[in-house]
Each structure stands twice: as C-alpha cells, then as structure tokens.
Design a protein around this motif. Structure first.
Motif, PDB file in Angstrom:
ATOM      1  N   LYS A 169       0.820  -1.202   0.000  1.00 48.09           N
ATOM      2  CA  LYS A 169       0.000   0.000   0.000  1.00 48.09           C
ATOM      3  C   LYS A 169       0.854   1.251   0.000  1.00 48.09           C
ATOM      4  CE  LYS A 169      -3.634  -2.358   2.629  1.00 48.09           C
ATOM      5  NZ  LYS A 169      -4.455  -2.363   3.858  1.00 48.09           N
ATOM      6  N   LYS A 170       0.257   2.381  -0.415  1.00 52.67           N
ATOM      7  CA  LYS A 170       0.912   3.676  -0.369  1.00 52.67           C
ATOM      8  C   LYS A 170      -0.150   4.745  -0.140  1.00 52.67           C
ATOM      9  CE  LYS A 170       0.807   4.397  -5.405  1.00 52.67           C
ATOM     10  NZ  LYS A 170       1.621   4.702  -6.601  1.00 52.67           N
ATOM     11  N   ASN A 171       0.279   5.974   0.119  1.00 53.48           N
ATOM     12  CA  ASN A 171      -0.623   7.108   0.377  1.00 53.48           C
ATOM     13  C   ASN A 171      -1.599   6.781   1.507  1.00 53.48           C
ATOM     14  OD1 ASN A 171       0.614   8.440  -1.797  1.00 53.48           O
ATOM     15  ND2 ASN A 171      -0.876   7.629  -3.254  1.00 53.48           N
ATOM     16  N   ILE A 172      -1.096   6.205   2.587  1.00 60.77           N
ATOM     17  CA  ILE A 172      -1.937   5.813   3.709  1.00 60.77           C
ATOM     18  C   ILE A 172      -2.251   7.042   4.561  1.00 60.77           C
ATOM     19  CG2 ILE A 172      -2.080   4.330   5.751  1.00 60.77           C
ATOM     20  CD1 ILE A 172      -0.049   2.475   4.408  1.00 60.77           C
ATOM     21  N   GLU A 173      -3.539   7.236   4.917  1.00 61.94           N
ATOM     22  CA  GLU A 173      -3.946   8.350   5.760  1.00 61.94           C
ATOM     23  C   GLU A 173      -5.203   7.951   6.535  1.00 61.94           C
ATOM     24  OE1 GLU A 173      -6.486  10.827   2.381  1.00 61.94           O
ATOM     25  OE2 GLU A 173      -4.423  11.408   2.873  1.00 61.94           O
ATOM     26  N   PRO A 174      -5.477   8.593   7.682  1.00 65.98           N
ATOM     27  CA  PRO A 174      -6.654   8.240   8.480  1.00 65.98           C
ATOM     28  C   PRO A 174      -7.946   8.435   7.702  1.00 65.98           C
ATOM     29  CG  PRO A 174      -5.127   9.594   9.737  1.00 65.98           C
ATOM     30  CD  PRO A 174      -4.639   9.623   8.334  1.00 65.98           C
ATOM     31  N   LEU A 175      -8.979   7.675   8.074  1.00 65.92           N
ATOM     32  CA  LEU A 175     -10.251   7.741   7.371  1.00 65.92           C
ATOM     33  C   LEU A 175     -11.027   9.002   7.717  1.00 65.92           C
ATOM     34  CD1 LEU A 175     -12.247   6.345   5.480  1.00 65.92           C
ATOM     35  CD2 LEU A 175     -13.138   5.084   7.449  1.00 65.92           C
ATOM     36  N   PHE A 223     -27.361  -2.309  -0.439  1.00 69.08           N
ATOM     37  CA  PHE A 223     -27.527  -0.884  -0.692  1.00 69.08           C
ATOM     38  C   PHE A 223     -27.631  -0.663  -2.200  1.00 69.08           C
ATOM     39  CE2 PHE A 223     -25.131  -1.279   3.238  1.00 69.08           C
ATOM     40  CZ  PHE A 223     -25.816  -0.429   4.096  1.00 69.08           C
ATOM     41  N   ILE A 224     -28.103   0.527  -2.573  1.00 74.09           N
ATOM     42  CA  ILE A 224     -28.097   0.951  -3.974  1.00 74.09           C
ATOM     43  C   ILE A 224     -26.788   1.690  -4.223  1.00 74.09           C
ATOM     44  CG2 ILE A 224     -29.283   2.273  -5.750  1.00 74.09           C
ATOM     45  CD1 ILE A 224     -30.796  -0.185  -4.698  1.00 74.09           C
ATOM     46  N   ALA A 225     -26.039   1.259  -5.235  1.00 75.43           N
ATOM     47  CA  ALA A 225     -24.700   1.812  -5.470  1.00 75.43           C
ATOM     48  C   ALA A 225     -24.738   3.322  -5.667  1.00 75.43           C
ATOM     49  CB  ALA A 225     -24.056   1.126  -6.670  1.00 75.43           C
ATOM     50  N   GLN A 226     -25.750   3.819  -6.397  1.00 75.61           N
ATOM     51  CA  GLN A 226     -25.816   5.256  -6.632  1.00 75.61           C
ATOM     52  C   GLN A 226     -26.038   6.023  -5.325  1.00 75.61           C
ATOM     53  OE1 GLN A 226     -27.113   2.940  -8.479  1.00 75.61           O
ATOM     54  NE2 GLN A 226     -26.621   3.344 -10.623  1.00 75.61           N
ATOM     55  N   ASP A 227     -26.846   5.452  -4.401  1.00 77.03           N
ATOM     56  CA  ASP A 227     -27.075   6.120  -3.117  1.00 77.03           C
ATOM     57  C   ASP A 227     -25.794   6.170  -2.295  1.00 77.03           C
ATOM     58  OD1 ASP A 227     -29.683   6.324  -3.909  1.00 77.03           O
ATOM     59  OD2 ASP A 227     -30.411   4.653  -2.677  1.00 77.03           O
ATOM     60  N   VAL A 228     -25.059   5.088  -2.296  1.00 75.79           N
ATOM     61  CA  VAL A 228     -23.819   5.055  -1.538  1.00 75.79           C
ATOM     62  C   VAL A 228     -22.800   6.020  -2.136  1.00 75.79           C
ATOM     63  CG1 VAL A 228     -21.890   3.604  -0.797  1.00 75.79           C
ATOM     64  CG2 VAL A 228     -24.224   2.695  -0.778  1.00 75.79           C
ATOM     65  N   ALA A 229     -22.743   6.085  -3.471  1.00 73.47           N
ATOM     66  CA  ALA A 229     -21.778   6.968  -4.130  1.00 73.47           C
ATOM     67  C   ALA A 229     -22.015   8.425  -3.780  1.00 73.47           C
ATOM     68  CB  ALA A 229     -21.840   6.767  -5.642  1.00 73.47           C
ATOM     69  N   ALA A 230     -23.285   8.797  -3.489  1.00 76.65           N
ATOM     70  CA  ALA A 230     -23.576  10.184  -3.138  1.00 76.65           C
ATOM     71  C   ALA A 230     -23.003  10.550  -1.778  1.00 76.65           C
ATOM     72  CB  ALA A 230     -25.094  10.408  -3.145  1.00 76.65           C
ATOM     73  N   VAL A 231     -22.786   9.547  -0.907  1.00 75.17           N
ATOM     74  CA  VAL A 231     -22.269   9.814   0.436  1.00 75.17           C
ATOM     75  C   VAL A 231     -20.796   9.441   0.537  1.00 75.17           C
ATOM     76  CG1 VAL A 231     -22.591   9.357   2.891  1.00 75.17           C
ATOM     77  CG2 VAL A 231     -24.570   9.348   1.356  1.00 75.17           C
ATOM     78  N   PHE A 232     -20.462   8.243   0.049  1.00 72.48           N
ATOM     79  CA  PHE A 232     -19.079   7.750   0.069  1.00 72.48           C
ATOM     80  C   PHE A 232     -18.678   7.354  -1.360  1.00 72.48           C
ATOM     81  CE2 PHE A 232     -20.637   6.687   4.366  1.00 72.48           C
ATOM     82  CZ  PHE A 232     -19.712   7.383   5.120  1.00 72.48           C
ATOM     83  N   PRO A 233     -18.213   8.290  -2.175  1.00 71.84           N
ATOM     84  CA  PRO A 233     -17.877   7.973  -3.578  1.00 71.84           C
ATOM     85  C   PRO A 233     -16.819   6.878  -3.696  1.00 71.84           C
ATOM     86  CG  PRO A 233     -17.906  10.348  -3.191  1.00 71.84           C
ATOM     87  CD  PRO A 233     -17.999   9.703  -1.855  1.00 71.84           C
ATOM     88  N   GLU A 234     -15.923   6.777  -2.708  1.00 77.44           N
ATOM     89  CA  GLU A 234     -14.839   5.798  -2.813  1.00 77.44           C
ATOM     90  C   GLU A 234     -15.331   4.358  -2.734  1.00 77.44           C
ATOM     91  OE1 GLU A 234     -15.092   8.182  -0.647  1.00 77.44           O
ATOM     92  OE2 GLU A 234     -13.505   9.643  -1.082  1.00 77.44           O
ATOM     93  N   GLY A 267     -21.185  -0.957  -8.928  1.00 77.61           N
ATOM     94  CA  GLY A 267     -21.160  -2.004  -7.923  1.00 77.61           C
ATOM     95  C   GLY A 267     -20.569  -1.479  -6.633  1.00 77.61           C
ATOM     96  N   LEU A 268     -20.620  -2.305  -5.608  1.00 78.46           N
ATOM     97  CA  LEU A 268     -20.131  -1.920  -4.285  1.00 78.46           C
ATOM     98  C   LEU A 268     -19.161  -2.963  -3.774  1.00 78.46           C
ATOM     99  CD1 LEU A 268     -23.474  -0.788  -2.613  1.00 78.46           C
ATOM    100  CD2 LEU A 268     -21.665   0.698  -3.484  1.00 78.46           C
ATOM    101  N   SER A 269     -18.139  -2.498  -3.084  1.00 76.46           N
ATOM    102  CA  SER A 269     -17.223  -3.379  -2.381  1.00 76.46           C
ATOM    103  C   SER A 269     -17.734  -3.520  -0.951  1.00 76.46           C
ATOM    104  CB  SER A 269     -15.798  -2.813  -2.403  1.00 76.46           C
ATOM    105  OG  SER A 269     -14.943  -3.607  -1.620  1.00 76.46           O
ATOM    106  N   TYR A 270     -18.572  -4.526  -0.730  1.00 73.66           N
ATOM    107  CA  TYR A 270     -19.210  -4.660   0.575  1.00 73.66           C
ATOM    108  C   TYR A 270     -18.199  -4.929   1.682  1.00 73.66           C
ATOM    109  CZ  TYR A 270     -24.014  -4.474  -1.101  1.00 73.66           C
ATOM    110  OH  TYR A 270     -25.207  -4.045  -1.611  1.00 73.66           O
TER     111      TYR A 270
END
Length: 537
Positions: A374-380, A410-421, A432-435
């Motif tokens: 991994k690289k570019n590690i930072e707190p959430l 969940f609906i992927a579009q709904d999740v993307a509006a809050v957590f795009p990553e 799709g979602l990475s559950y």
C-alpha cells in the motif's frame, strides 16, 4: 423549526444493527470440496504417456526345433548363428558377423531367438543359416544341414515384373508400379522416403477408394505438387507433417480422424509432439476461420493438462506454485490474471502479484492487505454522519422470480452520493459496491461513537462531583456532618414540601444562608438538565 431528536442509545443501537447486517452480507462461506473417488485410481500409480514407437529395426525372430540324443531337447543351451550365400559353409561365403545367443531356454525341443545381421545382407539374394549349439559350458557343434531363409509369400510381390525402373525421363531416379502409384526411392533427390507426384491432369497423386475397413472416398483425394488444386492440397501450404482436407462435399465428415480401439492399458487417438529447435514449436495448433459456427476445439470427455488421468472435466496439474511461474491458468488482455494453487491457498494473481486468495483451511475469501502493498496511507476521518445517511434496502435482481428470497444491501448510486470511494464502475458502466469496505465504515463509526460516549461519561463524572460539593455545602449550612448519608439530601425534590427532611424547620428555609444555598443547588441542577437536553438534539 421543529428539530428531530434522538438519544445516543438509539444511535449506538443503529450502528450495531448496521454492523450485524454488513457482516451477514459480506460473509463468504467456504466452498464444499467433493471427495475424490480414489477407487477409480490405483494407489501410487501414475499413467504416463506411451513412448512413441521407434522405427522398425533389422532384427527378426527365428524359431527352430532342437533334438538332443534323438529326443526333443529341454534345458538351457548356447546357440551361435552364421549367415551364408550358399548351402555349403565349406564353399559358400559368410555374410555379415556371427551372432551368438547364450543361455537359450529350450522346451520340448522348441526355441525362439531374435537375430540381427543388419539390413544389408537381405538385398534380394538367397541366404542360408548355419546353427551351432552347445550345452551350457561345452564347446559349440555345428548342425547340418544349413537352413534356408525363405520369404513371406506376399513379399515376393515386390519382385513382380510390373515394377519397372525408369530412367531418362521426367521420372528419372524413381520407380513405379504400372498404372497405379509412383513411389520415390530412398535416394530421392529431394530427400523424401516416399515421393508421390501427379503428372496426369485431373488426377490425384494418392487416391483412396471405398474399401472394407477404409473410408477415404474420392472426395478425400490427396495430391502433392498438384498446382491445379482441383483434387490436391490447398495451395501455399508448406512444411506440414500431417494435413487433412475435407472438401465441402457430404453432410458430415472430418479432415483428420484418429480412432484407437486397442485393448492395451493406455490408448491414444492421436499423438502430436513438437521436438524441434525452432523459435516456436507447437505439438498441435488449432484455429478457426470464415464463420461464427466454426470452433477451435470440442472435447467430449475429460481434459487433462499435465495430467494423464483427469478426475474432473478439466484437470490441471500445475508445473509449479510460484506466482511468477508457469503453473495455473492465465487470462491475458492488457494485464495478466492468473488463477492458481499456491501450495495451501487458491490464489488470484494480477501481473505476478497476489491480490486475494481462498484460505486453504477455512475456505474464507481473503483480500491482501499487507502494508508493503500500500501507499498514500492516511486516516479515514469522521464517517458517522455519512453512515447515518445510508439507506439499507431489500430487493430482487432482475433475473430473479418475484417469489424468490430477497437480498439485503444498498443501492450503489445512493452510496456513491455519500461515500464515492465505495462505489465501483465496471467496463459496461454498471455500478457495484465493495461490501467488504462497509466493515471498515462500521468499525470507524463504532470508534467515533465510543469517543462521544467517553466524553459524556467524563462530563457526567464532573457533574456528579459538583453535586457532591453542593451536598457537602448544604450539610455544613444545616449543621450536618459531611459524612451524612446522601439520602438526607434530595436536591431534585425541592418542589415538594412533603419531601423535606425531618430535621429541616420552616424557619430555616427563610434564613438568608439556607436560601442562598438552596438557590445555588437549584441552578446547578437546572444547568445539568439543560446541557443533557442540548446534547441530545
């Protein structure tokens, strides 16, 4: 505006329910491994490919009858054989070397030996065989008379007058059988052992007819150096060891067909070996052309790769288990995905780097998460507010029936509006979602919630300390020791006259000192209650 209130206990309960749902969705159960029917295989036995047969040698089998003292011989004897160009060894010339065969077993007078005088002595002239025999350890004795070596009857066909040697024509240096076939000699100038050429227009160099046991019809004619291409091979085909051509005649057929119906332990319908020193060598090469209904291969049975006895439809015995090795199955486009058995785990490898694997002991799906990868590690950072905006749903996929069991997620579009990553977009644009990442959100939310709970606990402890000080002050003003039982003071019951302690008098309530202390206690309680209400908004 009316503000929506909820308690911290409700928030904690919601987060714990979310964590429970995510664990249920992301659980990957182990794959059941079907037992291998070991009875179908012999213990410790591997079936190796049969060796390619060597060319026919010059040795031949000779069987004779031996008399010892007028009776059929029995036991072990030493034999010696010499080849002559005449019946009398005294006047004839020996051909080739003497062949000694010791320790020959003779039973009821019959013996069988393998003799090899080379190929040159048998060029068509008559030959006689002299046999010498001795009991084990004794001197050899030549038997008389010598034995003539006779030909197999149909081999005499090669001496027929229909075979003619032609010279001084376009067929110079070749022999042919009148009207049937042209055969090149071993000394063919082009280096071919068999050189069949067609010099008659519209005819094939080699033609097969419909005979019993042979199904090569006229449409399957084969011709070499046939420029017309009417009955021969395709033009511009060179350096081909085996070539089969099926013209567009008839409903069904095969260009090349191999059928091994032998009763030996290992049978092959065809063997193809690439053993050259070229840049690229293929044991077999298969391709398709001209149409979507043409397929490069079809296997009606189990297929083994490095495995002569496959136990499943496709059985790959890996050459190695190294990530950068030759083992496993590779899928290539701009990158190389490899699926392989790495010794313990079943791994998924991208460009020689393991990305995930199925645990060999538990069957759990494991995603590689090593710090070295991994690289570019930072707190959430803070996620609780976003988590509270997620809307869990239950649903059917389009391919499911309406009465099927619904899935949670969940609906992927709904999740993307809050957590795009957390949202992923495939090559065709579907999301799709990475559950598995939702578990990280749940942990971060619990940690963030726990931080708030810890802060409230500290604040409550401070308020409790302030109340203890007020109780002590009230106790001093009332002449009570500081160690009096807390039950004698009830700051929250000041509104009820019946709840006053027995040692309080009506006159003491109107004393200035007691009144001031009472007002201070009421104010502290009111501030504490107001702060709790504010934190709960």
């Amino acid at each position: 505006m009316k503000r929506k209130l909820f308690t911290r206990r409700a928030a904690v309960t919601a987060v714990l329910l979310l964590l429970f749902v995510l664990i249920g969705v992301t659980w990957v159960s182990g794959q059941d491994v079907q037992p291998v029917d070991n009875d179908a295989l012999q213990d410790g036995e591997e079936v190796a490919p049969a060796e390619i047969r060597a060319p026919l040698g010059s040795a031949f089998t000779y069987q004779g009858e031996l008399q010892d003292g007028g009776s059929p011989a029995n036991g072990t004897y030493d034999l010696s054989f010499r080849l002559f160009d005449g019946a009398d060894p005294g006047t004839a010339t020996q051909i080739g070397a003497t062949v000694a065969v010791p320790n020959v077993s003779v039973e009821d007078g019959v013996f069988t030996v393998l003799l090899d005088f080379g190929a040159s002595p048998f060029a068509g002239s008559a030959r006689w065989l002299e046999i010498s025999v001795a009991r084990d350890g004794d001197s050899l004795t030549a038997l008389t008379p010598t034995q003539p070596l006779t030909a197999v009857p149909y081999a005499l066909y090669a001496e027929d007058d229909d075979w003619v040697y032609v010279s001084g024509s376009s067929l110079a240096g070749e022999i042919y059988h009148a009207g049937d076939v042209a055969l090149g000699t071993i000394s063919d100038p082009d280096g071919y052992g068999l050189n069949a050429q067609n010099y008659v227009s519209g005819k094939a160099a080699v033609r097969g007819a419909d005979q019993s046991g042979a199904y090569l019809y006229s449409e399957g004619m084969l011709g070499a150096l046939n420029s017309s291409n009417a009955f021969g091979l395709p033009v511009y085909v060179y350096n081909v060891a085996v070539l089969g051509v099926k013209p567009a005649l008839g409903a069904d057929g095969a260009a090349v067909y191999g059928w091994n119906n032998d009763d030996n332990s290992v049978n092959y319908g065809g063997i193809f070996v690439a053993d050259g020193a070229g840049t690229t060598n293929y044991g077999i090469y298969v391709s398709t052309a001209n149409g979507t209904n043409n397929y490069a291969g079809y296997f009606d049975g189990r297929v083994g790769i490095h495995q002569p006895a496959p136990i499943t439809d496709l059985h790959i015995a890996q050459t190695d288990g190294a990530l950068a090795g030759t083992g496993g199955a590779t899928f290539s486009r701009s990158t190389n995905w490899k699926i392989m058995h790495t010794g313990i785990h079943f791994s998924f490898v991208l460009d020689n780097v393991r990305m995930s694997y199925v645990d060999g002991y538990t069957g759990a799906y494991v995603q590689v998460s090593d710090e070295t990868q991994k690289k570019n590690i930072e707190p959430l950072g803070s996620v609780l507010e976003g988590v509270m905006q997620l809307q869990p749903v239950q649903f059917h996929y389009l391919r499911q029936a309406d009465d099927a069991v619904k899935s949670y997620g969940f609906i992927a579009q709904d999740v993307a509006a809050v957590f795009p990553e957390l949202a992923r977009t495939a090559e065709d644009g579907t999301m799709g979602l990475s559950y598995a990442d939702f578990g990280v959100l749940a942990v971060a939310s619990i940690q963030e919630q726990q931080t708030q709970i810890d802060a409230l606990q500290r604040e409550n402890e401070e308020l409790r300390a302030e109340l203890d000080e007020i109780r002590a002050m009230l106790a001093q003003g009332n002449g009570t020791t500081a160690g009096a039982a807390p039950s004698t003071l009830q700051p929250t019951s000041f509104a009820s006259a019946n709840a006053l302690p027995a040692n309080w008098t009506a006159a003491s309530l109107f004393s200035w000192s007691n009144l001031a202390l009472l007002a201070l206690a009421v104010m502290v309680v009111a501030l504490a209650w107001g702060r709790r209400q504010k934190d709960g908004v």
